[in-house]
Design a protein around this motif. Sequence first.
Motif, PDB file in Angstrom:
ATOM      1  N   GLY A 130       0.791  -1.224   0.000  1.00  0.00           N
ATOM      2  CA  GLY A 130       0.000   0.000   0.000  1.00  0.00           C
ATOM      3  C   GLY A 130       0.820   1.268   0.000  1.00  0.00           C
ATOM      4  O   GLY A 130       0.274   2.373  -0.124  1.00  0.00           O
ATOM      5  N   ALA A 131       2.155   1.148   0.132  1.00  0.00           N
ATOM      6  CA  ALA A 131       3.010   2.339   0.111  1.00  0.00           C
ATOM      7  C   ALA A 131       2.942   2.991  -1.259  1.00  0.00           C
ATOM      8  O   ALA A 131       2.870   2.322  -2.296  1.00  0.00           O
ATOM      9  CB  ALA A 131       4.451   1.966   0.445  1.00  0.00           C
ATOM     10  N   LEU A 132       2.971   4.318  -1.266  1.00  0.00           N
ATOM     11  CA  LEU A 132       2.917   5.084  -2.508  1.00  0.00           C
ATOM     12  C   LEU A 132       4.097   6.043  -2.564  1.00  0.00           C
ATOM     13  O   LEU A 132       4.528   6.560  -1.536  1.00  0.00           O
ATOM     14  CB  LEU A 132       1.604   5.870  -2.596  1.00  0.00           C
ATOM     15  N   PHE A 133       4.574   6.289  -3.778  1.00  0.00           N
ATOM     16  CA  PHE A 133       5.752   7.126  -3.962  1.00  0.00           C
ATOM     17  C   PHE A 133       5.435   8.307  -4.868  1.00  0.00           C
ATOM     18  O   PHE A 133       4.694   8.181  -5.837  1.00  0.00           O
ATOM     19  CB  PHE A 133       6.888   6.307  -4.596  1.00  0.00           C
ATOM     20  N   SER A 134       6.022   9.451  -4.534  1.00  0.00           N
ATOM     21  CA  SER A 134       5.867  10.642  -5.360  1.00  0.00           C
ATOM     22  C   SER A 134       7.231  11.273  -5.576  1.00  0.00           C
ATOM     23  O   SER A 134       7.928  11.589  -4.614  1.00  0.00           O
ATOM     24  CB  SER A 134       4.931  11.657  -4.691  1.00  0.00           C
ATOM     25  N   PRO A 135       7.660  11.478  -6.835  1.00  0.00           N
ATOM     26  CA  PRO A 135       8.960  12.085  -7.099  1.00  0.00           C
ATOM     27  C   PRO A 135       9.010  13.558  -6.724  1.00  0.00           C
ATOM     28  O   PRO A 135      10.081  14.157  -6.680  1.00  0.00           O
ATOM     29  CB  PRO A 135       9.146  11.886  -8.603  1.00  0.00           C
ATOM     30  N   HIS A 160       0.897  12.617  -8.771  1.00  0.00           N
ATOM     31  CA  HIS A 160       2.200  12.036  -9.093  1.00  0.00           C
ATOM     32  C   HIS A 160       2.468  10.734  -8.341  1.00  0.00           C
ATOM     33  O   HIS A 160       3.507  10.108  -8.546  1.00  0.00           O
ATOM     34  CB  HIS A 160       3.309  13.030  -8.772  1.00  0.00           C
ATOM     35  N   LEU A 161       1.571  10.340  -7.466  1.00  0.00           N
ATOM     36  CA  LEU A 161       1.785   9.151  -6.652  1.00  0.00           C
ATOM     37  C   LEU A 161       1.715   7.871  -7.485  1.00  0.00           C
ATOM     38  O   LEU A 161       0.831   7.707  -8.334  1.00  0.00           O
ATOM     39  CB  LEU A 161       0.739   9.089  -5.533  1.00  0.00           C
ATOM     40  N   ARG A 162       2.681   6.981  -7.209  1.00  0.00           N
ATOM     41  CA  ARG A 162       2.710   5.690  -7.894  1.00  0.00           C
ATOM     42  C   ARG A 162       3.101   4.615  -6.889  1.00  0.00           C
ATOM     43  O   ARG A 162       3.844   4.874  -5.933  1.00  0.00           O
ATOM     44  CB  ARG A 162       3.738   5.708  -9.031  1.00  0.00           C
ATOM     45  N   ALA A 163       2.633   3.402  -7.132  1.00  0.00           N
ATOM     46  CA  ALA A 163       2.955   2.279  -6.254  1.00  0.00           C
ATOM     47  C   ALA A 163       4.110   1.472  -6.845  1.00  0.00           C
ATOM     48  O   ALA A 163       4.472   1.626  -8.010  1.00  0.00           O
ATOM     49  CB  ALA A 163       1.730   1.396  -6.074  1.00  0.00           C
ATOM     50  N   GLY A 164       4.690   0.626  -6.013  1.00  0.00           N
ATOM     51  CA  GLY A 164       5.662  -0.344  -6.486  1.00  0.00           C
ATOM     52  C   GLY A 164       7.060   0.189  -6.739  1.00  0.00           C
ATOM     53  O   GLY A 164       7.376   1.357  -6.484  1.00  0.00           O
ATOM     54  N   LEU A 165       7.901  -0.690  -7.271  1.00  0.00           N
ATOM     55  CA  LEU A 165       9.309  -0.382  -7.494  1.00  0.00           C
ATOM     56  C   LEU A 165       9.490   0.783  -8.469  1.00  0.00           C
ATOM     57  O   LEU A 165      10.383   1.618  -8.281  1.00  0.00           O
ATOM     58  CB  LEU A 165      10.026  -1.623  -8.019  1.00  0.00           C
ATOM     59  N   GLU A 166       8.645   0.869  -9.478  1.00  0.00           N
ATOM     60  CA  GLU A 166       8.748   1.977 -10.431  1.00  0.00           C
ATOM     61  C   GLU A 166       8.487   3.307  -9.739  1.00  0.00           C
ATOM     62  O   GLU A 166       9.089   4.330 -10.090  1.00  0.00           O
ATOM     63  CB  GLU A 166       7.771   1.781 -11.591  1.00  0.00           C
ATOM     64  N   LEU A 212      14.086  17.238  -3.470  1.00  0.00           N
ATOM     65  CA  LEU A 212      14.248  16.987  -2.040  1.00  0.00           C
ATOM     66  C   LEU A 212      12.932  16.848  -1.294  1.00  0.00           C
ATOM     67  O   LEU A 212      12.928  16.480  -0.122  1.00  0.00           O
ATOM     68  CB  LEU A 212      15.096  18.102  -1.410  1.00  0.00           C
ATOM     69  N   GLN A 213      11.817  17.130  -1.972  1.00  0.00           N
ATOM     70  CA  GLN A 213      10.517  16.953  -1.333  1.00  0.00           C
ATOM     71  C   GLN A 213       9.822  15.661  -1.774  1.00  0.00           C
ATOM     72  O   GLN A 213       8.656  15.444  -1.432  1.00  0.00           O
ATOM     73  CB  GLN A 213       9.613  18.150  -1.625  1.00  0.00           C
ATOM     74  N   ALA A 214      10.524  14.820  -2.516  1.00  0.00           N
ATOM     75  CA  ALA A 214       9.952  13.532  -2.903  1.00  0.00           C
ATOM     76  C   ALA A 214       9.552  12.762  -1.652  1.00  0.00           C
ATOM     77  O   ALA A 214      10.214  12.846  -0.618  1.00  0.00           O
ATOM     78  CB  ALA A 214      10.955  12.732  -3.721  1.00  0.00           C
ATOM     79  N   GLU A 215       8.466  12.006  -1.751  1.00  0.00           N
ATOM     80  CA  GLU A 215       7.931  11.337  -0.561  1.00  0.00           C
ATOM     81  C   GLU A 215       7.547   9.892  -0.813  1.00  0.00           C
ATOM     82  O   GLU A 215       7.233   9.498  -1.945  1.00  0.00           O
ATOM     83  CB  GLU A 215       6.689  12.078  -0.057  1.00  0.00           C
ATOM     84  N   VAL A 216       7.556   9.139   0.266  1.00  0.00           N
ATOM     85  CA  VAL A 216       6.908   7.839   0.291  1.00  0.00           C
ATOM     86  C   VAL A 216       5.825   7.928   1.361  1.00  0.00           C
ATOM     87  O   VAL A 216       6.087   8.360   2.487  1.00  0.00           O
ATOM     88  CB  VAL A 216       7.904   6.682   0.579  1.00  0.00           C
ATOM     89  N   LEU A 217       4.619   7.579   0.997  1.00  0.00           N
ATOM     90  CA  LEU A 217       3.501   7.576   1.929  1.00  0.00           C
ATOM     91  C   LEU A 217       3.343   6.150   2.444  1.00  0.00           C
ATOM     92  O   LEU A 217       2.980   5.243   1.691  1.00  0.00           O
ATOM     93  CB  LEU A 217       2.214   8.052   1.251  1.00  0.00           C
ATOM     94  N   VAL A 218       3.655   5.966   3.701  1.00  0.00           N
ATOM     95  CA  VAL A 218       3.654   4.634   4.313  1.00  0.00           C
ATOM     96  C   VAL A 218       2.334   4.403   5.038  1.00  0.00           C
ATOM     97  O   VAL A 218       1.935   5.217   5.881  1.00  0.00           O
ATOM     98  CB  VAL A 218       4.818   4.496   5.316  1.00  0.00           C
ATOM     99  N   PRO A 219       1.633   3.317   4.734  1.00  0.00           N
ATOM    100  CA  PRO A 219       0.396   3.021   5.469  1.00  0.00           C
ATOM    101  C   PRO A 219       0.669   2.917   6.965  1.00  0.00           C
ATOM    102  O   PRO A 219       1.626   2.272   7.395  1.00  0.00           O
ATOM    103  CB  PRO A 219      -0.051   1.672   4.890  1.00  0.00           C
TER     104      PRO A 219
END
Length: 237
Positions: free
Chosen positions: A108-113, A123-129, A156-163
Motif C-alpha cells: 500500500g506504500a505510494l511514492f511521489s517524485p 504524481h503518486l505511484r505504487a511499487g518499485l517503479e 528533495l521533497q519527494a515522498e513515500v507515503l507509508v500506510p
Amino acid sequence: MTATETAFDEALGRYGVTRLAHFTPSLNLRHIIEDGRITSSRDLAENAPEYFSPTDRERFDGHPDKICCTFQYPNAYYLDQARRRPEYTNYPDWVCVLLSPVLVARPGALFSPRNAAAGRGSHLRAGLEGLESCFAERVGGYTRKHRHLAGAATDLQAEVLVPGPIDTSFITAVVVSGVEQAAQEFSRLRMFGLRPERFVWAVSPELFDKNELRRRIHEGVPIVPAPWTPAHDREGA
C-alpha cells in the motif's frame, strides 16, 4: 524476505538509502512513545484529537491514512512552512524521527517524485517503479548532479507515503536541532516514565535548516547527525 522485499532492498542499496525521515512537532513525541506507534492523520483525528494539528488536516495528497516520509533527509521545506503557522508560535520545536527503510516495501506504500501534495496526489505511484521515479536523473525542474548526496531524492521533497501505523520499533534515531533541545525532550519523556534511553538520540541543526540542507545535499557535503547522550550518562561512562 519476499521477492518484492528483495527488489526494494536492492533498489535502496543502489540509491544509497539507509533510512527514511519523518518530521513531527515535539509535542507529539510523548504521544508517539506512549502509544508505541506513529499514527496517520486520520487515526489521530479519530482517536487522539488533542494531538491532531491543523497541518494534519491539509492532506492534499488525498491519503490521510498514510504517513509522509522522505528519503534519507527530512523535508525541511515543509518544516519551514509549518513553523510559520500561528498555531505553532508557542510550540516552535520539532523533531526528526529516522525510520528503517524497509517500510518502503509495506503493502500500500505510494511514492511521489515531488511533494505528494503537488497536483493533489496525481504524481503518486505504487511499487518499485514508484520508488525509482524519486531518483530519476531529472524530476520536473531538478536535474540530479554527480555531487548530489547518496540517499537523497532528486527533488528533495519527494515522498513515500507509508500506510500507518508505524510501530516505534522501526525508529532508528530521534534527531533534534540542538543539545539544549535534546536535554529538554529527554528529561520530559523521562519525567513521564517513557524510557527515552530506549532510542538513539542525535543532534543535527542542518536537518532543520532548509537552505543549509539543500546546499549540502546538492554540493555533496556530508551530513552526519552527532550522537547525543544525557550529561549524567556521559559522566558515568
